[in-house]
Design an enzyme around this catalytic site. Structure first.
Site, PDB file in Angstrom:
ATOM      1  N   HIS A 169       0.832  -1.200   0.000  1.00  0.00           N
ATOM      2  CA  HIS A 169       0.000   0.000   0.000  1.00  0.00           C
ATOM      3  C   HIS A 169       0.871   1.256   0.000  1.00  0.00           C
ATOM      4  O   HIS A 169       0.425   2.327  -0.425  1.00  0.00           O
ATOM      5  CB  HIS A 169      -0.913   0.023   1.225  1.00  0.00           C
ATOM      6  CG  HIS A 169      -1.980  -1.023   1.222  1.00  0.00           C
ATOM      7  ND1 HIS A 169      -1.758  -2.311   1.664  1.00  0.00           N
ATOM      8  CD2 HIS A 169      -3.276  -0.982   0.821  1.00  0.00           C
ATOM      9  CE1 HIS A 169      -2.874  -3.016   1.552  1.00  0.00           C
ATOM     10  NE2 HIS A 169      -3.815  -2.238   1.043  1.00  0.00           N
ATOM     11  N   ASP A 216      -4.311  -6.555  -7.700  1.00  0.00           N
ATOM     12  CA  ASP A 216      -4.567  -5.883  -6.437  1.00  0.00           C
ATOM     13  C   ASP A 216      -4.905  -4.433  -6.765  1.00  0.00           C
ATOM     14  O   ASP A 216      -4.823  -4.009  -7.931  1.00  0.00           O
ATOM     15  CB  ASP A 216      -3.337  -5.985  -5.531  1.00  0.00           C
ATOM     16  CG  ASP A 216      -3.696  -5.916  -4.051  1.00  0.00           C
ATOM     17  OD1 ASP A 216      -4.794  -5.417  -3.717  1.00  0.00           O
ATOM     18  OD2 ASP A 216      -2.877  -6.348  -3.222  1.00  0.00           O
TER      19      ASP A 216
END
Length: 767
Positions: free
Chosen positions: A240, A312
């Site tokens: 992230h 993702d």
């Protein structure tokens, strides 16, 4: 055969209006091909292929690209913002949405609105690894995967049930895809993002539980997505925030990180999610999510995966720090991904891909292939299994979740192990079996210790057979009497002497069946008849001659059950062992529950020996009780052998009001009659055959104080116990051979091991 074409088309319209709300049916119907007429006959193509072809041909290139985009639903959309979001989605024609936060009511309403206005049904997604409560603050959250990773293989079904329940709730909410399970190996303690999201450090266990989770969800027609391919466990960077780098060799990755994914593919998982990782052994140039060698070369070609592939979230900094302005989405598509998840700027991404496709035939062909795969998935999860309404899971679903967690806690709690091991260490028992059923599900099935204290003794297994001693009274004799009552052959108020003529001229002539079952017939507790004679009839003759006690009231007695077994024989024409086998054990599929196990072909190595007797030597494979032994091994008070598992099945049948595996064995009213007290006003706690809770429960009694007044069961001299609690929907079975090598000191009872374990069960269930 001739058909009116307009009538046929009207039938098609009616079918689609059954499956969809009016507005959605009108939109989808525009994509249906009409029947093909040949020589005044007609045929339909395969409905799935027909639907996909119809929708696909009606889409422009930009709309086909948009079908490959899953967009993030913004938080806290108000009315006007929601309308604007819907308008933007419809203008672009995106393939799906992903929810991340809010309340269930709000998400349900937004989903209804989104689908009602979508020209092609949207694939609705959520990232709910431990349930909808991970994203929706008013829904249930299961424990993290690491907790389930502690389960033994015998309890894998708990993970399947969790997946099934999460899938059921997703379906209710109109969710088609859940981005779970995580099947990364938690091999790096510095990993900042996987940790307890993983099932653990063992690739085999992670794969096994991942499969259970995925198949549980897919049983509810919800797509499972195994993540994060090719393995995010051994990293120390959160993708992230930045791009993790993995420098392991291809051989290491194949044996560790890829192992669960290969097993998931073989088991039939529907989809994969590609992680943002720099895996230098596979592709030193591009992150895994943008890498054709990884997505197409490794996952598709080498591992043979045929399902859907998601990236993702493309908005994660592990990608956006380097790839901007739609280039990441273009590379992801070229790599072989079907769905691009959470593009930061959807229109820009479509523009970049469409511009490239205008001059790149291979890219255009790839877009077509991905679009068709996406539409096939929409048919499978939306068209073939339509929802008639979107509803918020209620209290019943929360209760179902709590039951799963209770079963998990029961399975993982080590207090029971500690109590059993203490009893073994103190030589109260050489070993034991414990089986616990909760609401019909087996939540504990454990075997401890050895058959004897000898150094080379065999270990106890779930197949070990124990001498049940007085548990025979409920698992054989009482069952037989109940069946005869069911068959209207006898009544509980009948006198024993009605069926046993040899009692008519004795002081036992007026004893009723009900009194004998309740241990209030003034019969002696027991007597050493085996010292005077042998043989079934000879011992019963001595029982008939034995004097009654002068004192009224309850006195636990073997004699009454010895006489009751003779009633079974005389009324049915079959001895007790054959009668219960014919009416219960054989139709229930019980192969280890019987009298005289060695005579019936059971290997002696499976049977736990009991006492070392001065006359009989080591009692191994024959009944421990000397009177039952003298009667040929079959009596109403002792002689039955079984395993904890099979005994639990008998008790579950009673808890089910006589029903087991679809077959009725006893009438509910008969079970109710036998499991209630009939002489409570005389201070007798016992029911008919069954023992009951004390009127004033005690921690030092035959059952734990937490057991309800509606519960019933029995204990046995050899160290056995069965107990059923209808209020808690609980069946508890404990079997041991505590009388080995000597029955003189009942240390098992003094330690309260059986009832202490039972208390643990109630504590965990109440938790």
């Amino acid at each position: 055969m001739k058909y009116n074409k307009s009538l046929l088309l009207l039938a098609v319209v009616c079918i689609f209006n059954i499956h969809f709300p009016t507005s959605q049916a009108q939109q989808i119907l525009s994509f249906q091909s009409t029947p093909e007429f040949i020589d005044d006959d007609f045929r339909f193509y395969d409905p799935e292929v027909n639907w996909v072809d119809s929708v696909y041909t009606a889409l422009t290139l930009r709309q086909r690209i948009a079908q490959l985009m899953i967009v993030r639903v913004p938080l806290d959309l108000n009315g006007s913002q929601a309308e604007e979001f819907i308008s933007d989605m419809n203008t672009l024609g995106v393939g799906g949405v992903c929810f991340f936060a809010g309340t269930a009511d709000r998400q349900a309403q937004l989903t209804r609105n989104f689908q009602a206005s979508a020209r092609v049904p949207l694939l609705v997604c959520i990232d709910g690894e431990w349930g909808l409560g991970m994203r929706l603050k008013d829904m249930f959250s299961f424990p993290r995967n690491a907790r389930f990773g502690e389960l033994p293989p015998s309890a894998d079904s708990i993970v399947w049930r969790m997946g099934q329940e999460i899938g059921r709730q997703c379906r209710m909410m109109g969710i088609h895809v859940n981005f779970a399970p995580v099947v990364d190996i938690n091999s790096n303690p510095k990993n900042p993002v996987i940790g307890t999201r993983s099932f653990g450090t063992d690739p085999e266990r992670v794969a096994r539980l991942g499969i259970m989770y995925a198949l549980g969800m897919q049983s509810q027609h919800v797509m499972a997505v195994a993540k994060h391919f090719p393995g995010h466990g051994d990293t120390d960077v959160d993708s992230h925030l930045d791009l993790p780098v993995i420098n392991h060799s291809a051989a290491h990755l194949d044996s560790i990180e890829l192992y669960p994914f290969k097993k998931m593919i073989a088991a039939g998982v529907d989809a994969m999610m590609i992680a943002h990782l720099q895996v230098n052994a596979f592709d030193p140039r591009y992150p895994s999510s943008l890498s054709r060698p990884i997505v197409t070369g490794l996952l598709r070609n080498e591992l043979g995966f045929k399902g859907l592939v998601f990236t993702d979230g493309i908005d994660m900094k592990g990608i956006t720090n380097t790839y901007k302005d739609g280039n990441a989405e273009l590379l992801a598509l070229k790599a072989g991904n079907d769905f691009i998840l959470l593009p930061p700027n959807v229109k820009q991404a479509i523009d970049v891909i469409a511009l490239q496709a205008a001059s790149d035939d291979s890219l255009r062909l790839a877009i077509d292939e991905h679009c068709r795969r996406v539409l096939h998935a929409k048919y499978k999860y939306i068209i073939a299994h339509p929802l008639h309404d979107i509803t918020v899971p209620g209290a019943d679903r929360r209760e179902a979740c709590q039951e799963i967690v209770s079963d998990l806690d029961l399975t993982l709690d080590h207090t029971i192990d500690t109590l059993v091991n203490a009893a073994i260490q103190a030589q109260a028992i050489p070993g034991c079996q414990i089986v616990v059923l909760h609401k019909g599900r087996k939540v504990i099935d454990r075997a401890y210790g050895h058959l004897t204290y000898d150094a080379d003794a065999d270990t106890v297994t779930p197949q070990t057979i124990y001498d049940l001693a007085s548990v025979t009274k409920v698992a054989a004799t009482t069952l037989a009497i109940m069946k005869l009552v069911d068959m209207e052959e006898i009544k509980i108020d009948d006198k024993l002497s009605k069926y046993l003529p040899y009692l008519k001229k004795t002081d036992k002539a007026d004893i009723t069946i009900k009194q004998a079952l309740s241990h209030c017939a003034r019969l002696k507790a027991f007597d050493a008849y085996w010292q005077q004679t042998t043989g079934y009839d000879s011992i019963l003759a001595l029982v008939a001659k034995s004097p009654l006690n002068e004192k009224e009231g309850m006195l636990y007695s073997d004699l009454g059950f010895m006489l009751l077994s003779d009633i079974v024989k005389r009324v049915s024409g079959k001895p007790l062992d054959l009668f219960v086998a014919e009416h219960f054990y054989h139709p229930m599929g019980l192969t280890s529950t019987m009298f005289n196990p060695i005579r019936n072909g059971i290997d002696i190595s499976r049977i736990a020996p009991t006492e070392v007797d001065s006359l009989r030597g080591l009692i191994d494979g024959t009944v421990h009780d000397p009177n039952a032994y003298a009667m040929g091994g079959v009596s109403g008070h002792a002689g039955l052998f079984s395993t904890a598992d099979e005994l639990a099945q008998i008790m579950q049948m009673l808890l089910n009001h006589g029903l087991y595996n679809g077959k009725h064995y006893l009438k509910p009213e008969t079970i109710a009659l036998f499991t209630r007290r009939h002489f409570a006003n005389q201070g007798n706690r016992r029911a008919l055959g069954f023992d009951k809770q004390l009127f004033n429960p005690s921690s030092n009694a035959q059952t734990c104080p937490e057991a309800s007044q509606n519960s019933f069961g029995h204990t046995g001299f050899t160290g056995t116990m069965v107990w059923v609690d209808p209020d808690a929907q609980l069946v508890y079975v404990f079997l041991s051979n505590r009388v080995h090598p000597s029955a003189e000191t009942n240390l098992l009872a003094r330690m309260n091991t059986r009832t202490s374990i039972q208390s643990v069960l109630y504590r965990l269930l109440n938790k």
